[in-house]
Design an enzyme around this catalytic site. Structure first.
Site, mmCIF file in Angstrom:
data_model
loop_
_atom_site.group_PDB
_atom_site.id
_atom_site.type_symbol
_atom_site.label_atom_id
_atom_site.label_comp_id
_atom_site.label_asym_id
_atom_site.label_seq_id
_atom_site.Cartn_x
_atom_site.Cartn_y
_atom_site.Cartn_z
ATOM 1 N N SER A 107 40.539 42.900 33.915
ATOM 2 C CA SER A 107 39.258 42.397 33.405
ATOM 3 C C SER A 107 39.444 41.666 32.093
ATOM 4 O O SER A 107 40.305 42.007 31.294
ATOM 5 C CB SER A 107 38.273 43.549 33.195
ATOM 6 N N LYS A 109 38.009 49.347 38.684
ATOM 7 C CA LYS A 109 37.613 47.982 38.299
ATOM 8 C C LYS A 109 36.261 47.625 38.934
ATOM 9 O O LYS A 109 35.411 46.989 38.318
ATOM 10 C CB LYS A 109 38.692 46.974 38.735
ATOM 11 N N HIS A 124 33.665 49.313 36.947
ATOM 12 C CA HIS A 124 33.563 48.558 35.684
ATOM 13 C C HIS A 124 32.600 47.377 35.872
ATOM 14 O O HIS A 124 31.706 47.136 35.066
ATOM 15 C CB HIS A 124 34.955 48.068 35.278
ATOM 16 N N ASN A 125 32.795 46.645 36.960
ATOM 17 C CA ASN A 125 31.938 45.484 37.193
ATOM 18 C C ASN A 125 30.491 45.900 37.466
ATOM 19 O O ASN A 125 29.555 45.226 37.049
ATOM 20 C CB ASN A 125 32.472 44.657 38.363
ATOM 21 N N GLU A 157 28.974 46.545 34.286
ATOM 22 C CA GLU A 157 28.764 45.231 33.655
ATOM 23 C C GLU A 157 27.438 44.614 34.154
ATOM 24 O O GLU A 157 26.662 44.074 33.362
ATOM 25 C CB GLU A 157 29.960 44.349 34.018
HETATM 26 N N1 LIG Z 1 38.280 34.222 36.910
HETATM 27 C C1 LIG Z 1 38.062 35.408 36.374
HETATM 28 O O1 LIG Z 1 37.446 35.572 35.326
HETATM 29 C C2 LIG Z 1 38.610 36.634 37.052
HETATM 30 C C3 LIG Z 1 38.560 37.854 36.387
HETATM 31 C C4 LIG Z 1 39.104 38.980 36.979
HETATM 32 C C5 LIG Z 1 39.677 38.886 38.227
HETATM 33 N N2 LIG Z 1 39.715 37.686 38.874
HETATM 34 C C6 LIG Z 1 40.343 37.659 40.195
HETATM 35 O O2 LIG Z 1 41.588 36.994 40.114
HETATM 36 C C7 LIG Z 1 41.869 36.344 41.352
HETATM 37 C C8 LIG Z 1 42.150 34.882 41.085
HETATM 38 O O3 LIG Z 1 41.000 34.331 40.490
HETATM 39 P P1 LIG Z 1 41.006 32.897 39.777
HETATM 40 O O4 LIG Z 1 39.746 32.826 38.998
HETATM 41 O O5 LIG Z 1 42.299 32.687 39.048
HETATM 42 O O6 LIG Z 1 40.930 31.934 41.027
HETATM 43 P P2 LIG Z 1 41.396 30.402 41.198
HETATM 44 O O7 LIG Z 1 41.446 29.731 39.873
HETATM 45 O O8 LIG Z 1 40.553 29.843 42.269
HETATM 46 O O9 LIG Z 1 42.903 30.521 41.693
HETATM 47 C C9 LIG Z 1 43.173 31.028 42.962
HETATM 48 C C10 LIG Z 1 44.656 30.899 43.266
HETATM 49 O O10 LIG Z 1 44.847 31.371 44.593
HETATM 50 C C11 LIG Z 1 45.622 30.429 45.313
HETATM 51 N N3 LIG Z 1 45.303 30.539 46.725
HETATM 52 C C12 LIG Z 1 44.111 30.390 47.327
HETATM 53 N N4 LIG Z 1 44.191 30.605 48.653
HETATM 54 C C13 LIG Z 1 45.495 30.921 48.906
HETATM 55 C C14 LIG Z 1 46.213 31.252 50.082
HETATM 56 N N5 LIG Z 1 45.611 31.302 51.255
HETATM 57 N N6 LIG Z 1 47.531 31.508 49.959
HETATM 58 C C15 LIG Z 1 48.142 31.463 48.754
HETATM 59 N N7 LIG Z 1 47.510 31.162 47.596
HETATM 60 C C16 LIG Z 1 46.198 30.888 47.679
HETATM 61 C C17 LIG Z 1 45.227 29.097 44.718
HETATM 62 O O11 LIG Z 1 46.185 28.133 45.007
HETATM 63 P P3 LIG Z 1 45.873 26.554 44.771
HETATM 64 O O12 LIG Z 1 46.092 26.319 43.315
HETATM 65 O O13 LIG Z 1 46.892 25.872 45.609
HETATM 66 O O14 LIG Z 1 44.476 26.313 45.215
HETATM 67 C C18 LIG Z 1 45.168 29.476 43.236
HETATM 68 O O15 LIG Z 1 46.458 29.507 42.678
HETATM 69 C C19 LIG Z 1 40.657 36.585 42.243
HETATM 70 O O16 LIG Z 1 40.881 37.695 43.066
HETATM 71 C C20 LIG Z 1 39.559 36.905 41.242
HETATM 72 O O17 LIG Z 1 38.524 37.686 41.799
HETATM 73 C C21 LIG Z 1 39.215 36.562 38.305
#
Ligand SMILES: NC(=O)c1ccc[n+]([C@@H]2O[C@H](COP(=O)([O-])OP(=O)(O)OC[C@H]3O[C@@H](n4cnc5c(N)ncnc54)[C@H](OP(=O)(O)O)[C@@H]3O)[C@@H](O)[C@H]2O)c1
Length: 463
Positions: free
Chosen positions: A116, A170, A173-174, A177
């Site tokens: 988080s 987690k 936590h959400n 939130e």
């Molecule tokens: N953003 C936040 O604040 C936050 C906070 C806590 C947790 N999270 C969690 O962290 C994770 C990533 O979130 P993010 O915000 O970083 O998302 P993101 O920016 O959309 O990045 C997603 C990543 O996943 C890759 N991807 C998507 N489909 C795929 C597949 N089928 N096979 C292999 N790789 C694939 C994408 O590759 P490409 O670059 O090629 O598209 C990209 O590198 C999620 O589970 C999210 O819920 C996010």
């Protein structure tokens, strides 16, 4: 998230980080943008595995669901027994339990870790909630401790419990939130409609609150959002943002899980439903003509009213956290996890979205009584609720009289009153259930189950 987490890892003494993205150009771009990180780029999974020292540790940051499964499957192909795959995404904890079991069968360790703090937290230090095996934690602990946020000298990471425990925590936590944000939004709405103050003036109120017992990241950013003016129109930004709240599902998971466990997380549920209600424009338009009270200022004494709202917010917040910790306790019992609730409060003190001073009080409550059945009964919180309850009631009454929706304030108060009631009308519900379904009831004065012959002579039978 993945790029920032990799940069965070690379910035710590002794770490060398290999990176892999399914789109090689994104890997190349990250390496080019951050030469200081000394990344080792990989173009495929075999190259990625070859770049790592054993036991290998991979942290997967992709979308929950099919993308996570596909990435784990590919890593399992190239990893060896003893290696570790960490899913740092927001997976649903039953999926993590399933994946952990499947990956463990190959001899590879699988760890579902809740992370988080958003993108900024990933870069500067998130709060991390890992599950998985003790063996994996021995290797992973020092790595995660090196990148986690630090609160009062302690890294915001702990081995939460086995298999899906980290993602479970987690998820809750959400959920908390969601409740915290909804309560803050209700406080803002009451002050705005009750006193006519502008968003910028209310920003000052929140900034002031942030210097007291409500001090938290969410209160701090609320002041920032309320102070923001829209460059295009010159009006407060909050007035040009469409009032339909989005959600990615973790609030709903928290509530669904609580329903299955039989844990009343009513504040979190109200917060989740309030987002759903806001996002029903057609129904809202249809209901707009329904009658309500005349709009009148809520407060003769504005300062006193605002102080009442502050106290109602604090009391409701205590309820939301108490409910969330109750769900963690119940989840741990259901799944056989040994979760130290005080340690969870401590790792939420920094790095994550609900970070707050208040979490120190929760940690103290569990340190004082590890088996505490209900957080809100701990001396500090019981005293705070006693201090705030009259204001809390006044706010809920005023909101109701004025037709201003305050679902989380009201349901938190009803939960508080429900738990402290000497008798509940649940007795009548048991009578009704016995009447139509012969479900039986227990009595206050004798052990055993009983049934009344409702359609016969109405005599009572001991079952
Ligand atoms: N953003 C936040 O604040 C936050 C906070 C806590 C947790 N999270 C969690 O962290 C994770 C990533 O979130 P993010 O915000 O970083 O998302 P993101 O920016 O959309 O990045 C997603 C990543 O996943 C890759 N991807 C998507 N489909 C795929 C597949 N089928 N096979 C292999 N790789 C694939 C994408 O590759 P490409 O670059 O090629 O598209 C990209 O590198 C999620 O589970 C999210 O819920 C996010």
């Amino acid at each position: 998230m993945g790029a920032n987490l990799a940069r965070n890892l690379a910035s710590r003494e002794g770490n060398t980080v290999a990176i892999l993205n399914r789109s090689p150009q994104r890997t190349e771009a990250l390496v080019a943008e951050h030469p200081e990180a000394g990344f080792v780029p990989a173009v495929d999974y075999a190259g990625f595995a070859a770049a790592l020292r054993r036991p290998r540790t991979a942290i997967v940051m992709v979308q929950a669901g099919a993308a996570t499964d596909a990435t784990i499957d590919a890593l399992v192909e190239v990893f060896e027994p003893g290696d570790i795959i960490v899913d740092g995404g927001n997976a649903y904890f039953p999926d993590t339990i399933r994946r952990e079991r499947a990956v463990r069968a190959t001899g590879i360790n699988f760890v579902g870790a809740g992370i988080s703090g958003g993108e900024e937290g990933a870069l500067r230090g998130p709060s991390i909630m890992p599950g998985g095996s003790d063996e994996a934690w021995r290797t992973l602990g020092p790595i995660l401790r090196s990148i986690a946020a630090v609160a009062e000298g302690e890294p915001c990471v702990t081995h939460v419990g086995h298999d899906g425990a980290g993602h479970f925590v987690k998820m809750v936590h959400n959920g908390i939130e969601y409740a915290d944000m909804q309560l803050i939004a209700e406080a803002y709405d009451l002050i705005r409609r009750g006193t006519g103050r502008s968003p910028a003036e209310i920003a000052d109120v929140f900034a002031e609150w942030n210097r007291g017992e409500l001090e938290s990241y969410l209160i701090e950013i609320t002041a920032e959002v309320l102070r923001q003016t829209d460059a295009a129109t010159g009006v407060p930004l909050v007035d040009v943002i469409l009032d339909q709240a989005g959600a990615k599902g973790t609030g709903a998971w928290t509530v669904q899980t609580a329903l299955a466990l039989g844990v009343p997380v009513s504040g979190i549920a109200e917060a989740t439903f309030a987002r759903s209600l806001s996002s029903r424009p057609e129904q809202r338009a249809a209901a707009a003509s329904l009658p309500g009270p005349e709009a009148t200022p809520l407060a003769a004494d504005e300062a006193a009213f605002i102080e009442d709202v502050r106290q109602a917010l604090y009391a409701s917040k205590i309820v939301a956290y108490s409910q969330g910790f109750d769900e963690i306790r119940a989840g741990a019992a259901e799944h056989g996890w040994s979760i130290d609730l005080g340690a969870i409060a401590k790792i939420w003190r920094a790095g994550c979205i609900i970070r707050a001073q208040f979490l120190n009080r929760i940690a103290e409550a569990y340190a004082g009584e590890p088996g505490l059945p209900l957080l809100m009964t701990a001396p500090y919180f019981a005293e705070a609720l006693a201090r705030g309850q009259e204001a809390w009631r006044r706010v809920v009454v005023r909101a109701t009289e004025s037709g201003i929706p305050a679902p989380a304030f009201a349901s938190s108060l009803a939960y508080y009153d429900g738990l402290r009631a000497e008798r509940l009308p649940a007795a009548l519900i048991q009578g009704q259930r016995d009447f139509f379904g012969a479900h039986s009831y227990r009595r206050v004065d004798r052990p055993g189950a009983f049934h009344t012959q409702w359609s016969g002579d109405r005599s009572e039978t001991a079952l």
